[in-house]
Scaffold this active site. Sequence first.
Site, short mmCIF file in Angstrom:
data_model
loop_
_atom_site.label_atom_id
_atom_site.label_comp_id
_atom_site.label_asym_id
_atom_site.label_seq_id
_atom_site.Cartn_x
_atom_site.Cartn_y
_atom_site.Cartn_z
N HIS A 100 50.79 -37.19 29.41
CA HIS A 100 49.40 -36.75 29.32
C HIS A 100 49.35 -35.33 29.88
CE1 HIS A 100 49.01 -41.15 30.13
NE2 HIS A 100 47.93 -41.10 29.39
N ASP A 103 49.42 -35.13 33.63
CA ASP A 103 50.66 -35.58 34.33
C ASP A 103 51.53 -34.38 34.67
OD1 ASP A 103 49.80 -38.08 33.45
OD2 ASP A 103 51.24 -38.13 31.78
C1 XUL Z 1 46.82 -47.30 29.54
C2 XUL Z 1 47.89 -46.79 28.69
C3 XUL Z 1 48.01 -45.31 28.59
C4 XUL Z 1 48.34 -44.82 27.23
C5 XUL Z 1 48.31 -43.31 27.08
O1 XUL Z 1 46.76 -48.67 29.64
O2 XUL Z 1 48.67 -47.53 28.13
O3 XUL Z 1 48.94 -44.88 29.53
O4 XUL Z 1 49.62 -45.24 26.85
O5 XUL Z 1 47.12 -42.76 27.49
#
Ligand code: XUL
Length: 436
Positions: A100, A103
Amino acid sequence: MTTYFPNVDKIQYEGKLTANPFAFRHYNADEIVMGKSMKEHLRFAVAYWHTMTQDGSDPFGNPTNIRTWEAETPMATAKNRVEAFFEILTKLGVEYFCFHDIDIAPEGDSLEEFFANIDEITDLIKEKMDETGIKLLWNTANMFSDPRFNNGAASSNNAEVFAYAAAQVKKGLDISKKLGGQNYVFWGGREGYESLLNTDMKFEQDNIARLFKMAIAYGEKIGHKPQFLIEPKPKEPSKHQYDFDAATTMAFIQKYGLEGDFKLNLEANHATLAGHTFEHELNVARCYDALGSIDANQGDTLLGWDTDEFPTNIYDTTLAMYEILENGGIAPGGINFDSKVRRSSFEMDDLLLAHIAGMDTFARGLKAAAALKEDRFFDELKEKRYATYQEGIGAKIVADKEDLETLTDYALQHDDVKLESSHLEMVKSRLNDYLV
Ligand code: XUL
Ligand code: CO
C-alpha cells in the site's frame, strides 16, 4: 552492506528430512511439476504491510515485535525498510512483492509531502528491483486507515474525500507504471455502510464505479495497463462491505460493465469471514473467468475476525492449488502472503520462518493438486456424477432440445426416478491419501 538477518544465508531446498529450520522442506523453486517450475506455478509475493510495518500490537496490547530497522525519523525508517525488505525477498527467493502507499512512505503533514516521500522511496525500490530482478505483483492505495475515510473513500458522503482518494489512486497508478506493476488492487475496507438510516447505497456504489472508471481511463492515458483487481471481504472494518464475496463483486463488475478490465483478488481469510471455503470463492471466480490473484493466508474458524495467519493447512492449499491448476495458472496474478506473524513470534527471524512455512505449505498443496489432476480424481468423480446428461434425455436437455411440454411427456413415462449414492465419505477418505 547492512544485513538485518546476519544468521541466515539464502534459504535453500534441503528436503523434508533436514533439521535446518532455515531451509525449504517442500518448496523447490526449479522443480518441474506438470511441465512448469514450482516458482512459475506459485509466483509468491511478500506483503510489505504485514512484514515491514505491523508491530504485533492488538486491541488489548502494545507492540511486541523486535524490528532492527527502526531509526530516528520516519523517513530513515522507511529507507531501512527497503533494504531489509529486499534482503527478505532475496533470502527467500521470492520474486514478487505487494504494498500500500502508506506502507512504504510516511504520510508527512500534507498530501504533497506524502507524494514527495513516495517518489523518494520508490526511487530506492526501483534501484533494488533493477539490482535483483524482483518484480511488483501489485500495489494499492490505503484508503481506509486515515480518519478522513471513516465514511468510506469513493463511497464517502463527502466529495472532498472522493477527490482525495482519486489523487491517491492516480499516484498509485503513476508508481505502478514507474515500477512495472503487473496488477493494481482495490480493497474497499471502508466502502460499505454502518446504517441504512442515513445511507444511499445505490449512490455510493455508483460512485465506487465512477472511481474505477477513472482509474481505467487514467491507465489508458499514461499507457500503463495493469490488471485491475477487486478484493472482496464481507465485513471488518465495515459492518456491511459492498464487495461482500466473489459472487457479489462479480454482480458489481457486470452491472457497471467493468468485465474487460477487472478481475478478483481473493483472500482465504475473507472467504472464511463470508462463510465460504476458499475453494468456493476461487471456483466462483473461475465461473466468470475472473480469477486474478490470491492473498494467501488462513483464518481461525473459532474466531470471528481476520487473523491473517500464515497458511499451514495442507488441505486448504491443496484445494486452492487445484482451482489454480484448473484455471491454467494464476499469472499475471500471484500468491501474495497477506499474512502476519503471531504476536508471540516477535523475533526478526520469525519473518523468514513464517514465510518458509507458508511457501512449503503451498508447495505441498501444488504437488497434491497436480497428482489429483494427473489421476483425474475429481474429473472421474464428476463425470460419473453427471453421467445422466451424457446420453438420452440428459443429452437432449443440455443440447437445449427440450422444453417443459416435451419433458412433461418424458416424465409421465419415466416417473420411477433412480438415484445413486454419492459415497461422499469414501471420496473424502481417498482425498486424504493425496495429502500425506
Ligand atoms: C485487509 C486486506 C488488505 C488488502 C489490501 O483485510 O486483505 O490488506 O489485501 O488492501
Ligand atoms: Co488481502
